[in-house]
Design a protein around this motif. Structure first.
Motif, PDB file in Angstrom:
ATOM      1  N   THR A  60       0.844  -1.194   0.000  1.00 30.92           N
ATOM      2  CA  THR A  60       0.000   0.000   0.000  1.00 30.92           C
ATOM      3  C   THR A  60       0.874   1.238   0.000  1.00 30.92           C
ATOM      4  N   LEU A  61       0.565   2.171  -0.908  1.00 32.29           N
ATOM      5  CA  LEU A  61       1.180   3.495  -0.905  1.00 32.29           C
ATOM      6  C   LEU A  61       0.205   4.441  -0.229  1.00 32.29           C
ATOM      7  N   SER A  62       0.635   5.051   0.855  1.00 20.88           N
ATOM      8  CA  SER A  62      -0.229   5.957   1.591  1.00 20.88           C
ATOM      9  C   SER A  62       0.271   7.387   1.427  1.00 20.88           C
ATOM     10  N   ILE A  63      -0.505   8.204   0.704  1.00 20.50           N
ATOM     11  CA  ILE A  63      -0.165   9.619   0.532  1.00 20.50           C
ATOM     12  C   ILE A  63      -0.785  10.367   1.700  1.00 20.50           C
ATOM     13  N   ARG A  64       0.049  10.863   2.606  1.00 18.07           N
ATOM     14  CA  ARG A  64      -0.427  11.292   3.910  1.00 18.07           C
ATOM     15  C   ARG A  64      -0.764  12.768   4.012  1.00 18.07           C
ATOM     16  N   SER A  65      -0.406  13.565   3.004  1.00 15.49           N
ATOM     17  CA  SER A  65      -0.629  14.998   3.140  1.00 15.49           C
ATOM     18  C   SER A  65      -0.703  15.661   1.771  1.00 15.49           C
ATOM     19  N   GLU A  66      -1.225  16.886   1.752  1.00 15.78           N
ATOM     20  CA  GLU A  66      -1.240  17.666   0.516  1.00 15.78           C
ATOM     21  C   GLU A  66       0.178  17.943   0.029  1.00 15.78           C
ATOM     22  N   ARG A  67       1.104  18.117   0.956  1.00 11.29           N
ATOM     23  CA  ARG A  67       2.494  18.332   0.552  1.00 11.29           C
ATOM     24  C   ARG A  67       3.026  17.116  -0.204  1.00 11.29           C
ATOM     25  N   GLY A  68       2.676  15.939   0.270  1.00 10.54           N
ATOM     26  CA  GLY A  68       3.110  14.729  -0.423  1.00 10.54           C
ATOM     27  C   GLY A  68       2.584  14.669  -1.833  1.00 10.54           C
ATOM     28  N   LEU A  69       1.316  15.034  -2.018  1.00  9.65           N
ATOM     29  CA  LEU A  69       0.751  15.053  -3.363  1.00  9.65           C
ATOM     30  C   LEU A  69       1.478  16.079  -4.228  1.00  9.65           C
ATOM     31  N   SER A  70       1.789  17.228  -3.669  1.00 11.20           N
ATOM     32  CA  SER A  70       2.504  18.250  -4.435  1.00 11.20           C
ATOM     33  C   SER A  70       3.892  17.775  -4.840  1.00 11.20           C
ATOM     34  N   TYR A  71       4.575  17.076  -3.951  1.00 18.31           N
ATOM     35  CA  TYR A  71       5.876  16.507  -4.320  1.00 18.31           C
ATOM     36  C   TYR A  71       5.727  15.611  -5.550  1.00 18.31           C
ATOM     37  N   LEU A  72       4.724  14.745  -5.539  1.00 24.31           N
ATOM     38  CA  LEU A  72       4.533  13.795  -6.631  1.00 24.31           C
ATOM     39  C   LEU A  72       4.174  14.492  -7.939  1.00 24.31           C
ATOM     40  N   LEU A  73       3.382  15.563  -7.843  1.00 23.56           N
ATOM     41  CA  LEU A  73       2.928  16.241  -9.054  1.00 23.56           C
ATOM     42  C   LEU A  73       3.978  17.191  -9.619  1.00 23.56           C
ATOM     43  N   THR A  74       4.796  17.784  -8.775  1.00 32.45           N
ATOM     44  CA  THR A  74       5.739  18.796  -9.254  1.00 32.45           C
ATOM     45  C   THR A  74       7.081  18.218  -9.680  1.00 32.45           C
ATOM     46  N   ALA A  75       7.351  16.973  -9.339  1.00 35.52           N
ATOM     47  CA  ALA A  75       8.587  16.320  -9.795  1.00 35.52           C
ATOM     48  C   ALA A  75       8.252  14.879 -10.151  1.00 35.52           C
ATOM     49  N   PRO A  76       7.513  14.684 -11.253  1.00 35.60           N
ATOM     50  CA  PRO A  76       7.107  13.330 -11.620  1.00 35.60           C
ATOM     51  C   PRO A  76       8.323  12.418 -11.763  1.00 35.60           C
ATOM     52  N   GLY A  77       8.162  11.167 -11.349  1.00 32.30           N
ATOM     53  CA  GLY A  77       9.269  10.233 -11.444  1.00 32.30           C
ATOM     54  C   GLY A  77       9.893   9.971 -10.088  1.00 32.30           C
ATOM     55  N   ASP A  78      11.152   9.505 -10.133  1.00 35.44           N
ATOM     56  CA  ASP A  78      11.771   9.058  -8.889  1.00 35.44           C
ATOM     57  C   ASP A  78      12.067  10.192  -7.926  1.00 35.44           C
ATOM     58  N   LEU A  79      12.314  11.409  -8.415  1.00 33.88           N
ATOM     59  CA  LEU A  79      12.653  12.502  -7.514  1.00 33.88           C
ATOM     60  C   LEU A  79      11.458  12.908  -6.658  1.00 33.88           C
ATOM     61  N   GLY A  80      10.282  13.075  -7.275  1.00 36.46           N
ATOM     62  CA  GLY A  80       9.097  13.455  -6.514  1.00 36.46           C
ATOM     63  C   GLY A  80       8.702  12.390  -5.512  1.00 36.46           C
ATOM     64  N   MET A  81       8.776  11.129  -5.926  1.00 34.31           N
ATOM     65  CA  MET A  81       8.439  10.046  -5.010  1.00 34.31           C
ATOM     66  C   MET A  81       9.438  10.004  -3.857  1.00 34.31           C
ATOM     67  N   ALA A  82      10.711  10.228  -4.165  1.00 35.98           N
ATOM     68  CA  ALA A  82      11.717  10.231  -3.108  1.00 35.98           C
ATOM     69  C   ALA A  82      11.461  11.358  -2.114  1.00 35.98           C
ATOM     70  N   ARG A  83      11.152  12.538  -2.613  1.00 36.20           N
ATOM     71  CA  ARG A  83      10.888  13.663  -1.711  1.00 36.20           C
ATOM     72  C   ARG A  83       9.725  13.349  -0.774  1.00 36.20           C
ATOM     73  N   ALA A  84       8.646  12.831  -1.325  1.00 33.21           N
ATOM     74  CA  ALA A  84       7.480  12.520  -0.500  1.00 33.21           C
ATOM     75  C   ALA A  84       7.794  11.415   0.502  1.00 33.21           C
ATOM     76  N   TYR A  85       8.559  10.417   0.062  1.00 32.88           N
ATOM     77  CA  TYR A  85       8.870   9.283   0.929  1.00 32.88           C
ATOM     78  C   TYR A  85       9.844   9.675   2.040  1.00 32.88           C
ATOM     79  N   VAL A  86      10.894  10.399   1.677  1.00 26.72           N
ATOM     80  CA  VAL A  86      11.905  10.785   2.659  1.00 26.72           C
ATOM     81  C   VAL A  86      11.311  11.710   3.718  1.00 26.72           C
ATOM     82  N   SER A  87      10.408  12.599   3.302  1.00 28.71           N
ATOM     83  CA  SER A  87       9.794  13.546   4.240  1.00 28.71           C
ATOM     84  C   SER A  87       8.730  12.899   5.129  1.00 28.71           C
ATOM     85  N   GLY A  88       8.339  11.674   4.797  1.00 29.55           N
ATOM     86  CA  GLY A  88       7.294  11.005   5.559  1.00 29.55           C
ATOM     87  C   GLY A  88       5.892  11.282   5.054  1.00 29.55           C
TER      88      GLY A  88
END
Length: 447
Positions: A60-88
């Motif tokens: 399960t991928l749990s997107i926990r916040s609006e910031r996490g969604l913004s990370y995913l949308l503003t840096a599509p690919g591994d960088l955005g996912m990494a930012r969201a994941y590393v930040s929690g």
């Protein structure tokens, strides 16, 4: 069909509306549905209560916040996912953060992304709000982008190389002790059997290097990029070699010197905090470079291998051990996640480029082998160590940095397994007069 009422199809359960039953624009599940094709291999849940994908998925991928969604949308690919994941702001459930290998494998093999039509994309953005496309500040573990690093000097200048090495290696010696194990060796091990322990495999690697270099008592070895002095200590302890190691990491040099004193190797082994370009300008019987070539920059190969050649006496041997691309056409620079979170300014070339550059500076290559599968096993062992010591590692470096390591090592394991990257050892000699190499008719380290 609008983004809020299109058919779910095979992608999973319908999105859950907010309390009161009235939907106010697209949900996170709608966003995922818009950007993916076919059945989802994982469950996705979100802070807005929406969910998509099979309820019985193992991951399960749990997107926990609006910031996490913004990370995913503003840096599509591994960088955005990494930012969201590393930040929690993005969590992976069903795997341990110290070893998210299975989640990465499933996403790589089974997740299919799609680019929405222009009208569909605009409708999505309008529904979400344009503020979702404003990039949030990156997590503190992220290095600045390449173009901003110019303030620290040109790429692979001495100061910038020192900063890049410090970013990765000067994390915490206590952290590395738990992840790497007692050998404190941060390079590919050599497994005679998949059942070998990590310590057995690291000792086998050092013995292999020593054998290829024909080390024996009384010889002098230079080990560039020596890390915590594993090769230096092994050569001195097991072969009676007088070994000097140099590293750009002050923390590594301090740990290595303490280990040398603790093991009673003072006088035989030494590690100095030095740029390899400042290593003593004298000739050694052998030179080992184990895991440094990745950091020096491909355009610097001629100067680098020329420097190593000049540190060898005639008929001396060089062993170069480094990660490579799988072919010579692949881009040299690493992807965004590796460059920002792991190895800033790191570059890889194909094995043919490495061998060509060695020949072009006047060295003669005698042997080469690919240890790709061994590195996959090494990374799996490091991930097991991180899982076992997770609480300590988090207390030592913080949850974000610990997540970076789990993500990077599991992803690298997958890349080695799939032949995305390789690990090559290349053995060469500096020939003397009349092309005398001192190399035997058949390799002298094989039974």
């Amino acid at each position: 069909m609008s983004l809020t009422d299109r058919d779910q199809g095979a992608a999973g359960a319908p999105a859950t509306p907010p309390p009161g039953g009235r939907r106010r624009g697209p949900t996170v599940a709608d966003v995922v549905r818009t950007l993916t094709a076919g059945p989802l291999p994982v469950r996705v849940t979100a802070y807005d209560g929406s969910a998509i994908g099979p309820a019985d998925a193992g991951i399960t991928l749990s997107i926990r916040s609006e910031r996490g969604l913004s990370y995913l949308l503003t840096a599509p690919g591994d960088l955005g996912m990494a930012r969201a994941y590393v930040s929690g702001d993005l969590a992976l459930e069903g795997v341990h953060p110290g070893d998210p290998y299975e989640a990465l494998r499933v996403l790589k093999d089974e997740l299919r992304l799609r680019t929405p039509a222009l009208a569909e994309g605009l409708a999505l953005v309008r529904g979400l709000g344009w503020e979702r496309l404003m990039p949030p500040p990156a997590p503190p573990q992220e290095a600045v982008p390449r173009w901003k690093r110019i303030v620290g000097g040109l790429r692979h200048s001495r100061f910038r190389d020192s900063s890049a090495i410090s970013h990765h290696y000067d994390v915490s010696n206590a952290f590395y002790e738990k992840v790497l194990g007692p050998s404190m060796t941060y390079t590919c091990a050599v497994f005679r059997s998949p059942d070998d322990t990590l310590e057995q495999a690291q000792a086998s690697k050092y013995d292999l290097v020593a054998g290829k270099l024909a080390l024996r008592a009384g010889m002098r070895l230079l080990d560039v990029g020596c890390g915590w002095g594993g090769m230096v200590r092994h050569a001195a302890r097991e072969y009676g070699v007088k070994a000097l190691g140099v590293t750009l990491s002050r923390a590594q040099a301090q740990w290595a010197q303490a280990a040398i004193e603790r093991e009673g190797l003072t006088g035989l082994a030494e590690v100095r905090h030095l740029d390899y370009r400042d290593a003593p300008r004298e000739q050694f019987d052998a030179v080992s470079s184990i895991g440094l070539t990745e950091h020096i920059g491909v355009r610097n190969y001629p100067a680098y291998f020329g420097f190593l050649r000049d540190r060898l006496r005639p008929e001396g041997r060089l062993l170069n051990h480094c990660i490579t691309r799988a072919d010579n056409r692949a881009p040299h620079r690493s992807g965004a996640f590796i460059d920002r979170y792991v190895f800033p300014d790191g570059e890889l070339a194909g094995p043919g480029r490495v061998i060509s550059e060695l020949h072009d500076v006047g060295l003669e290559v005698h042997h080469e082998e690919n240890l790709r599968q061994h590195y996959a096993l090494t990374l799996a062992a490091w991930c097991r160590n991180l899982v076992e010591h997770w609480d300590f590692c988090v207390s030592e470096v913080g949850a974000g940095t610990a997540r970076v390591w789990g993500l990077y090592m599991a992803g690298s394991r997958l890349a080695f397994e799939r032949n995305g990257i390789q690990l090559h050892q290349v053995l060469a000699t500096r020939n003397g007069p009349d092309a005398a190499s001192g190399y035997p008719l058949r390799p002298d380290w094989l039974p």
